[in-house]
Design an enzyme around this catalytic site. Structure first.
Site, PDB file in Angstrom:
ATOM      1  N   ASN A 185       4.777  -7.379   6.449  1.00 18.05           N
ATOM      2  CA  ASN A 185       5.636  -6.701   7.432  1.00 18.05           C
ATOM      3  C   ASN A 185       4.892  -5.619   8.224  1.00 18.05           C
ATOM      4  O   ASN A 185       5.513  -4.714   8.768  1.00 18.05           O
ATOM      5  CB  ASN A 185       6.834  -6.064   6.703  1.00 18.05           C
ATOM      6  CG  ASN A 185       6.397  -4.967   5.741  1.00 18.05           C
ATOM      7  OD1 ASN A 185       5.276  -4.985   5.264  1.00 18.05           O
ATOM      8  ND2 ASN A 185       7.269  -4.015   5.464  1.00 18.05           N
ATOM      9  N   GLU A 186       3.556  -5.711   8.265  1.00 15.65           N
ATOM     10  CA  GLU A 186       2.753  -4.627   8.854  1.00 15.65           C
ATOM     11  C   GLU A 186       3.217  -4.227  10.251  1.00 15.65           C
ATOM     12  O   GLU A 186       3.291  -3.038  10.560  1.00 15.65           O
ATOM     13  CB  GLU A 186       1.263  -5.027   8.912  1.00 15.65           C
ATOM     14  CG  GLU A 186       0.519  -4.802   7.611  1.00 15.65           C
ATOM     15  CD  GLU A 186       0.801  -5.860   6.559  1.00 15.65           C
ATOM     16  OE1 GLU A 186       1.591  -6.794   6.824  1.00 15.65           O
ATOM     17  OE2 GLU A 186       0.240  -5.759   5.458  1.00 15.65           O
ATOM     18  N   GLY A 226       1.161  -5.217   1.100  1.00 19.81           N
ATOM     19  CA  GLY A 226       0.124  -5.332   0.067  1.00 19.81           C
ATOM     20  C   GLY A 226       0.602  -6.077  -1.172  1.00 19.81           C
ATOM     21  O   GLY A 226      -0.189  -6.707  -1.869  1.00 19.81           O
ATOM     22  N   LEU A 279       0.836  -1.196   0.000  1.00 17.02           N
ATOM     23  CA  LEU A 279       0.000   0.000   0.000  1.00 17.02           C
ATOM     24  C   LEU A 279       0.869   1.242   0.000  1.00 17.02           C
ATOM     25  O   LEU A 279       1.943   1.259   0.628  1.00 17.02           O
ATOM     26  CB  LEU A 279      -0.911  -0.003   1.231  1.00 17.02           C
ATOM     27  CG  LEU A 279      -1.977  -1.093   1.251  1.00 17.02           C
ATOM     28  CD1 LEU A 279      -2.888  -0.902   2.453  1.00 17.02           C
ATOM     29  CD2 LEU A 279      -2.808  -1.094  -0.028  1.00 17.02           C
TER      30      LEU A 279
HETATM   31  N1  CO8 Z   1       4.549   3.684  -0.384  1.00 14.71           N
HETATM   32  C1  CO8 Z   1       4.963   4.859  -0.845  1.00 14.71           C
HETATM   33  N2  CO8 Z   1       6.240   5.099  -1.249  1.00 14.71           N
HETATM   34  C2  CO8 Z   1       7.102   4.067  -1.151  1.00 14.71           C
HETATM   35  C3  CO8 Z   1       6.726   2.815  -0.665  1.00 14.71           C
HETATM   36  C4  CO8 Z   1       5.357   2.622  -0.267  1.00 14.71           C
HETATM   37  N3  CO8 Z   1       4.873   1.452   0.191  1.00 14.71           N
HETATM   38  N4  CO8 Z   1       7.805   2.002  -0.684  1.00 14.71           N
HETATM   39  C5  CO8 Z   1       8.825   2.743  -1.177  1.00 14.71           C
HETATM   40  N5  CO8 Z   1       8.412   3.988  -1.451  1.00 14.71           N
HETATM   41  C6  CO8 Z   1       9.198   5.077  -2.041  1.00 14.71           C
HETATM   42  C7  CO8 Z   1      10.417   5.426  -1.177  1.00 14.71           C
HETATM   43  O1  CO8 Z   1      10.071   6.324  -0.139  1.00 14.71           O
HETATM   44  C8  CO8 Z   1      11.341   6.048  -2.209  1.00 14.71           C
HETATM   45  O2  CO8 Z   1      10.877   7.350  -2.437  1.00 14.71           O
HETATM   46  P1  CO8 Z   1      11.907   8.507  -2.920  1.00 14.71           P
HETATM   47  O3  CO8 Z   1      12.428   8.046  -4.258  1.00 14.71           O
HETATM   48  O4  CO8 Z   1      11.065   9.717  -2.996  1.00 14.71           O
HETATM   49  O5  CO8 Z   1      12.971   8.555  -1.853  1.00 14.71           O
HETATM   50  C9  CO8 Z   1      11.043   5.230  -3.478  1.00 14.71           C
HETATM   51  O6  CO8 Z   1       9.755   4.631  -3.267  1.00 14.71           O
HETATM   52  C10 CO8 Z   1      12.045   4.130  -3.722  1.00 14.71           C
HETATM   53  O7  CO8 Z   1      12.157   3.360  -2.545  1.00 14.71           O
HETATM   54  P2  CO8 Z   1      13.529   2.658  -2.145  1.00 14.71           P
HETATM   55  O8  CO8 Z   1      14.661   3.580  -2.374  1.00 14.71           O
HETATM   56  O9  CO8 Z   1      13.337   2.111  -0.774  1.00 14.71           O
HETATM   57  O10 CO8 Z   1      13.572   1.509  -3.245  1.00 14.71           O
HETATM   58  P3  CO8 Z   1      14.324   0.103  -3.124  1.00 14.71           P
HETATM   59  O11 CO8 Z   1      14.271  -0.490  -4.475  1.00 14.71           O
HETATM   60  O12 CO8 Z   1      15.641   0.221  -2.450  1.00 14.71           O
HETATM   61  O13 CO8 Z   1      13.389  -0.762  -2.136  1.00 14.71           O
HETATM   62  C11 CO8 Z   1      11.303  -1.636  -1.342  1.00 14.71           C
HETATM   63  C12 CO8 Z   1      12.086  -1.083  -2.542  1.00 14.71           C
HETATM   64  C13 CO8 Z   1      11.891  -2.951  -0.872  1.00 14.71           C
HETATM   65  C14 CO8 Z   1       9.862  -1.848  -1.801  1.00 14.71           C
HETATM   66  C15 CO8 Z   1      11.395  -0.615  -0.183  1.00 14.71           C
HETATM   67  O14 CO8 Z   1      11.086   0.672  -0.695  1.00 14.71           O
HETATM   68  C16 CO8 Z   1      10.451  -0.891   0.946  1.00 14.71           C
HETATM   69  O15 CO8 Z   1      10.700  -1.746   1.770  1.00 14.71           O
HETATM   70  N6  CO8 Z   1       9.350  -0.126   1.013  1.00 14.71           N
HETATM   71  C17 CO8 Z   1       8.437  -0.180   2.112  1.00 14.71           C
HETATM   72  C18 CO8 Z   1       7.428  -1.192   1.814  1.00 14.71           C
HETATM   73  C19 CO8 Z   1       6.446  -1.285   2.935  1.00 14.71           C
HETATM   74  O16 CO8 Z   1       6.779  -1.324   4.109  1.00 14.71           O
HETATM   75  N7  CO8 Z   1       5.180  -1.341   2.566  1.00 14.71           N
HETATM   76  C20 CO8 Z   1       4.157  -1.436   3.548  1.00 14.71           C
HETATM   77  C21 CO8 Z   1       2.954  -0.772   3.063  1.00 14.71           C
HETATM   78  S1  CO8 Z   1       1.691  -1.081   4.233  1.00 14.71           S
HETATM   79  C22 CO8 Z   1       0.688  -2.214   3.567  1.00 14.71           C
HETATM   80  O17 CO8 Z   1       0.771  -2.554   2.415  1.00 14.71           O
HETATM   81  C23 CO8 Z   1      -0.296  -2.732   4.580  1.00 14.71           C
HETATM   82  C24 CO8 Z   1      -1.429  -3.606   4.149  1.00 14.71           C
HETATM   83  C25 CO8 Z   1      -2.375  -3.809   5.323  1.00 14.71           C
HETATM   84  C26 CO8 Z   1      -2.521  -2.540   6.178  1.00 14.71           C
HETATM   85  C27 CO8 Z   1      -3.337  -2.677   7.404  1.00 14.71           C
HETATM   86  C28 CO8 Z   1      -3.705  -1.327   8.030  1.00 14.71           C
HETATM   87  C29 CO8 Z   1      -4.684  -1.426   9.194  1.00 14.71           C
END
Ligand code: CO8
Length: 288
Positions: free
Chosen positions: A162-163, A139, A94
């Site tokens: 990883n929530e 997500g 998400l």
């Molecule tokens: N949302 C928005 N932006 C994101 C996200 C995301 N999920 N993930 C990465 N970005 C952005 C980064 O901030 C970065 O932005 P910028 O270029 O402006 O600095 C850009 O994308 C690139 O990110 P990285 O440099 O980290 O890219 P990498 O290729 O090194 O890594 C990854 C990619 C592995 C995907 C890494 O970015 C990562 O771990 N992201 C976090 C993912 C995450 O934790 N997602 C959780 C989302 S929560 C969810 O899906 C919950 C579902 C159920 C919710 C229940 C609620 C009650």
């Protein structure tokens, strides 16, 4: 305005100020493409292509939901391979900025789109395969788990829910989706730890079905589909729906309650604070 106030409250730089938020507000961009598979009849290749990491904002979720709905009623297709246009990233889950610094109404609307995308994928009559060609947290893992079969690239990538590490809690239907694939014990452990699994670890617990070199993802997805296409189509998909209907009904019977709860839950002050720290850490990662 509210986002700026929240960021100020927590002494953080607003994502709006950094310009990142605008990436998720464009409603014109095409985040999902569908093409007939180049080698196999009746197979659609559905590609996520939202730069940079396929995060699921409202528009992306809506496009996924409508694509899946259209495919379900398109007689041309009997199977779909869900993958990413960016090898290395399947889907970052998400869009964090759709949950951080947002109003309850915005989160409610965003969450409703997530619910619909999940329902349309999990309940799809098509044979669905996730060709996981990159990282697949949260997500992204939900999308993969909602397909019938998962093939993951043997790369330095990971998959999982990883929530807890983001400071949030997986909703019951996301938990159910994982439970239905890997069982209670592994789900209990994986969710509490917010654990991300390497491809081989994911294979060991049944979170993915096959691990293979990147260039084998499509051939292996087709192989699985070919086996399933030998089965009588209608009895197969009706059986799939029987298997999933309880899980789906648990959500469809309380769509509003679930979205309303999430909207209130995610706007709690402490939770926003934790998420802010996580978002900030992500933004800082590159600078280190
Ligand atoms: N949302 C928005 N932006 C994101 C996200 C995301 N999920 N993930 C990465 N970005 C952005 C980064 O901030 C970065 O932005 P910028 O270029 O402006 O600095 C850009 O994308 C690139 O990110 P990285 O440099 O980290 O890219 P990498 O290729 O090194 O890594 C990854 C990619 C592995 C995907 C890494 O970015 C990562 O771990 N992201 C976090 C993912 C995450 O934790 N997602 C959780 C989302 S929560 C969810 O899906 C919950 C579902 C159920 C919710 C229940 C609620 C009650």
């Amino acid at each position: 305005m509210l986002l700026r106030q929240i960021c100020k409250l927590y002494g953080r730089q607003s994502p709006i100020a950094t310009g990142v938020v605008h990436r998720c507000l464009s409603s014109e961009a095409k985040y999902v493409t569908v093409e007939p598979d180049s080698e196999m009849e009746n197979v659609a290749v559905v590609k996520m292509q939202k730069k940079p990491v396929n995060s699921l904002c409202s528009d992306h979720l809506h496009q996924l939901a409508t694509t899946l709905k259209d495919l379900a009623s398109d007689k041309k297709y009997k199977a779909a391979i869900l993958t990413s246009a960016f090898p290395g990233i399947f889907c970052a889950g998400l869009d964090l900025l759709s949950m951080y610094g947002r109003t309850q109404d915005e989160i409610y609307s965003f969450w409703s789109k997530f619910q619909q995308a999940w329902i349309n994928l999990y309940n799809s009559p098509l044979i669905t395969v996730a060709a996981i060609n990159g990282n697949s947290p949260a997500g992204g893992c939900v999308l993969a788990l909602s397909c019938d079969h998962r093939v993951m690239a043997d790369e330095k990538i990971s998959i999982g829910l990883n929530e807890t590490k983001v400071g949030i809690v997986a909703p019951f239907w996301v938990k159910d989706t994982m439970l239905n694939v890997i069982g209670f014990r592994e789900t209990d452990r994986a969710l509490q730890q917010g654990r991300m699994f390497s491809p081989s670890e994911a294979k060991d617990i049944g979170l993915v079905d096959k691990v293979a070199p990147m260039d084998q993802l499509m051939p292996l997805s087709r192989e699985y589909i070919a086996e399933y296409l030998k089965l009588p189509y209608v009895p197969r998909y009706l059986t799939k729906q029987v298997m999933r209907e309880e899980t789906i009904k648990r959500l469809t019977s309380k769509l509003h309650e679930d979205a309303d709860f999430t909207a209130r839950f995610l706007t709690q002050e402490q939770l926003q604070k934790n998420m802010g720290v996580y978002v900030q850490a992500l933004a800082q990662k590159k600078k280190k």
